[in-house]
Write a protein that holds these residues in place. Structure first.
Motif, PDB file in Angstrom:
ATOM      1  N   LEU A  31       0.893  -1.534  -0.139  1.00  0.00           N
ATOM      2  CA  LEU A  31      -0.058   0.003   0.006  1.00  0.00           C
ATOM      3  C   LEU A  31       0.837   1.213   0.057  1.00  0.00           C
ATOM      4  CD1 LEU A  31      -3.005  -1.051   2.538  1.00  0.00           C
ATOM      5  CD2 LEU A  31      -2.960  -0.885  -0.120  1.00  0.00           C
ATOM      6  N   ILE A  32       1.961   1.207   0.717  1.00  0.00           N
ATOM      7  CA  ILE A  32       2.869   2.335   0.441  1.00  0.00           C
ATOM      8  C   ILE A  32       3.280   2.577  -0.800  1.00  0.00           C
ATOM      9  CG2 ILE A  32       5.211   3.234   1.178  1.00  0.00           C
ATOM     10  CD1 ILE A  32       4.832   1.463   3.953  1.00  0.00           C
ATOM     11  N   ALA A  33       3.642   1.323  -1.609  1.00  0.00           N
ATOM     12  CA  ALA A  33       4.237   1.629  -3.002  1.00  0.00           C
ATOM     13  C   ALA A  33       3.045   2.243  -3.954  1.00  0.00           C
ATOM     14  CB  ALA A  33       4.526   0.337  -3.527  1.00  0.00           C
ATOM     15  N   THR A  34       1.920   1.651  -3.507  1.00  0.00           N
ATOM     16  CA  THR A  34       0.660   1.935  -4.213  1.00  0.00           C
ATOM     17  C   THR A  34       0.670   3.709  -4.104  1.00  0.00           C
ATOM     18  OG1 THR A  34      -0.461  -0.136  -4.376  1.00  0.00           O
ATOM     19  CG2 THR A  34      -1.919   1.881  -4.560  1.00  0.00           C
ATOM     20  N   SER A  35       0.586   4.130  -2.902  1.00  0.00           N
ATOM     21  CA  SER A  35       0.569   5.467  -2.674  1.00  0.00           C
ATOM     22  C   SER A  35       1.556   6.378  -3.329  1.00  0.00           C
ATOM     23  CB  SER A  35       0.391   5.770  -1.043  1.00  0.00           C
ATOM     24  OG  SER A  35      -0.590   4.951  -0.302  1.00  0.00           O
ATOM     25  N   ILE A  36       2.627   5.955  -3.290  1.00  0.00           N
ATOM     26  CA  ILE A  36       3.863   6.646  -3.839  1.00  0.00           C
ATOM     27  C   ILE A  36       3.658   6.577  -5.526  1.00  0.00           C
ATOM     28  CG2 ILE A  36       6.288   6.671  -4.479  1.00  0.00           C
ATOM     29  CD1 ILE A  36       6.939   5.684  -1.591  1.00  0.00           C
ATOM     30  N   ARG A  37       3.000   5.730  -6.026  1.00  0.00           N
ATOM     31  CA  ARG A  37       2.679   5.550  -7.457  1.00  0.00           C
ATOM     32  C   ARG A  37       1.768   6.600  -7.738  1.00  0.00           C
ATOM     33  NH1 ARG A  37       3.063  -0.102  -7.147  1.00  0.00           N
ATOM     34  NH2 ARG A  37       0.946  -0.108  -6.941  1.00  0.00           N
ATOM     35  N   GLU A  38       0.740   6.556  -6.792  1.00  0.00           N
ATOM     36  CA  GLU A  38      -0.389   8.027  -6.797  1.00  0.00           C
ATOM     37  C   GLU A  38      -0.142   9.093  -6.758  1.00  0.00           C
ATOM     38  OE1 GLU A  38      -3.734   5.849  -4.731  1.00  0.00           O
ATOM     39  OE2 GLU A  38      -3.699   4.210  -6.207  1.00  0.00           O
ATOM     40  N   GLY A  39       1.224   9.398  -6.275  1.00  0.00           N
ATOM     41  CA  GLY A  39       1.746  10.762  -6.041  1.00  0.00           C
ATOM     42  C   GLY A  39       2.059  11.322  -4.631  1.00  0.00           C
ATOM     43  N   CYS A  40       2.152  10.259  -3.968  1.00  0.00           N
ATOM     44  CA  CYS A  40       2.457  10.130  -2.385  1.00  0.00           C
ATOM     45  C   CYS A  40       3.979  11.260  -2.319  1.00  0.00           C
ATOM     46  CB  CYS A  40       2.542   9.150  -1.488  1.00  0.00           C
ATOM     47  SG  CYS A  40       3.031   9.135   0.422  1.00  0.00           S
ATOM     48  N   ASP A  41       3.782  12.203  -1.386  1.00  0.00           N
ATOM     49  CA  ASP A  41       5.132  13.108  -1.333  1.00  0.00           C
ATOM     50  C   ASP A  41       5.718  12.993   0.110  1.00  0.00           C
ATOM     51  OD1 ASP A  41       3.604  14.658  -0.171  1.00  0.00           O
ATOM     52  OD2 ASP A  41       3.597  16.321  -1.510  1.00  0.00           O
ATOM     53  N   ARG A  42       5.429  12.395   0.990  1.00  0.00           N
ATOM     54  CA  ARG A  42       5.746  12.094   2.265  1.00  0.00           C
ATOM     55  C   ARG A  42       5.142  11.021   3.000  1.00  0.00           C
ATOM     56  NH1 ARG A  42       6.983  17.684   5.202  1.00  0.00           N
ATOM     57  NH2 ARG A  42       8.010  17.503   3.145  1.00  0.00           N
ATOM     58  N   VAL A  43       5.694  10.329   3.752  1.00  0.00           N
ATOM     59  CA  VAL A  43       5.354   9.270   4.704  1.00  0.00           C
ATOM     60  C   VAL A  43       5.381   9.654   6.121  1.00  0.00           C
ATOM     61  CG1 VAL A  43       5.245   6.855   5.723  1.00  0.00           C
ATOM     62  CG2 VAL A  43       5.409   7.356   3.101  1.00  0.00           C
ATOM     63  N   LEU A  44       4.259   9.644   7.027  1.00  0.00           N
ATOM     64  CA  LEU A  44       4.178   9.875   8.449  1.00  0.00           C
ATOM     65  C   LEU A  44       4.062   8.579   9.095  1.00  0.00           C
ATOM     66  CD1 LEU A  44       4.061  12.711   7.255  1.00  0.00           C
ATOM     67  CD2 LEU A  44       2.677  13.445   9.231  1.00  0.00           C
ATOM     68  N   ASN A  45       4.839   7.985   9.601  1.00  0.00           N
ATOM     69  CA  ASN A  45       4.627   6.381  10.348  1.00  0.00           C
ATOM     70  C   ASN A  45       4.483   6.983  11.967  1.00  0.00           C
ATOM     71  OD1 ASN A  45       4.543   4.055  11.126  1.00  0.00           O
ATOM     72  ND2 ASN A  45       6.410   3.432  10.308  1.00  0.00           N
ATOM     73  N   LEU A  46       3.308   6.980  12.262  1.00  0.00           N
ATOM     74  CA  LEU A  46       2.882   6.936  13.780  1.00  0.00           C
ATOM     75  C   LEU A  46       3.059   5.809  14.641  1.00  0.00           C
ATOM     76  CD1 LEU A  46      -0.171   9.677  13.445  1.00  0.00           C
ATOM     77  CD2 LEU A  46       2.221   9.999  13.149  1.00  0.00           C
ATOM     78  N   ALA A  47       3.921   5.818  15.836  1.00  0.00           N
ATOM     79  CA  ALA A  47       4.113   4.840  16.678  1.00  0.00           C
ATOM     80  C   ALA A  47       5.077   3.649  15.706  1.00  0.00           C
ATOM     81  CB  ALA A  47       2.933   4.250  17.363  1.00  0.00           C
ATOM     82  N   ALA A  48       5.888   4.310  15.157  1.00  0.00           N
ATOM     83  CA  ALA A  48       6.803   3.615  14.258  1.00  0.00           C
ATOM     84  C   ALA A  48       7.514   2.228  14.979  1.00  0.00           C
ATOM     85  CB  ALA A  48       7.930   4.426  13.599  1.00  0.00           C
TER      86      ALA A  48
END
Length: 291
Positions: A73-90
């Motif tokens: 799902l991360i890869a999908t979001s990046i393909r769709e234009g995601c420009d930042r990931v926020l991982n809460l409680a990483a």
């Protein structure tokens, strides 16, 4: 543990348990992912947790399946234009070190200060594949969460740019929180810079965590109406993956649970009394114009 010390003394300790299962998967010849840092982060304590875990968790199939699904799902979001990931409680997650990410991509982690400090020290000699920023923050505090989001979505990275299509991950977090805190976080994430929210949702799964091992990390939040709970808060589900079904497809489900995956599965909006666990990617529903 020596002196009668509990294996899991608080929720943060479950990060070692999860890392240990990633290490178990990494050691397989047919591993679904490779996490060379997992065993180091899990340590002896994490390996002891795996050894003491209930039989139904053997091999860590829920953790492994969840990891694979969220990676995708991360890869999908990046393909769709995601420009930042926020991982809460990483926790002890290592995705910035193992996923194929652009060097200038900004990834921001948040967790309690003590765990963040420990992780900084453990990975001091490792180089992430992207621009990684790690912050200590108590996500149970609305003011601390708001302050963190202001900074995490603001100008960061080599280009000092703002986020415009961010993805938030709350893997293995919400189940440990009180409902009031979950609602607070959902409200805090309703910002125009945030497009997607990936989470795991569990309903009636407490019996899988029975026993004294988890008494210091009890499950608190189990939405009776499943993903409908988050729809009512302004989040539209895009992908809903049933964890056990996907585990069977990945050849990780225990043999005695596989027959259940061919039965009609619970409605994720009305899962009922039976256990249901899934991974969901939501999209924020923009505020409707008023007046």
């Amino acid at each position: 543990m020596a002196g009668g010390e509990a294996l899991i003394s608080n929720v943060s300790d479950t990060a070692r348990w999860v890392a240990a299962y990633r290490a178990v998967e990494t050691a397989r010849a047919d591993a679904l992912f490779r996490d060379p840092l997992a065993d180091q982060l899990a340590g002896e304590r994490g390996r002891a947790m795996v050894a003491a875990a209930p039989r139904v968790m053997r091999g860590g199939w829920p953790v492994v399946t969840r990891t694979v699904l969220i990676d995708d799902l991360i890869a999908t979001s990046i393909r769709e234009g995601c420009d930042r990931v926020l991982n809460l409680a990483a926790g002890l997650d290592t995705r910035p070190y193992r996923l194929d990410l652009p060097a200038d991509f900004v990834w921001v982690e948040a967790d309690l200060p003590a765990l963040t400090t420990e992780k900084d020290a453990a990975l001091a000699d490792e180089k992430p594949r992207c621009t990684l920023i790690r912050r200590g923050v108590d996500l149970a505090s609305p003011s601390a969460t708001a302050k963190f989001l202001d900074a995490a979505l603001g100008p960061l990275g080599p280009e000092n740019s703002h986020a415009t299509k961010a993805l938030v991950i709350t893997e293995g977090l919400l189940m440990y929180l009180e409902e009031e805190t979950v609602r607070s976080i959902a409200g805090a994430l309703a910002r125009p810079e945030i497009n997607w929210w990936v989470m795991d949702v569990t309903v009636a799964m407490k019996r899988m965590r029975a026993g004294s091992m988890f008494e210091n990390a009890p499950l608190e939040f189990e939405p009776t109406h499943g993903i409908a709970y988050f729809e009512e808060l302004g989040w539209r589900p895009l992908e809903v993956e049933h964890l056990l079904v996907q585990a069977r497809k990945l050849d990780r489900a225990p043999w005695y649970l596989r027959p259940f995956t061919y039965l009609r599965q619970p409605n994720p909006r009305k899962p009922g009394r039976g256990p249901w666990s899934g991974v969901v990617r939501f999209r924020r529903v923009p505020d409707r114009p008023t007046g």
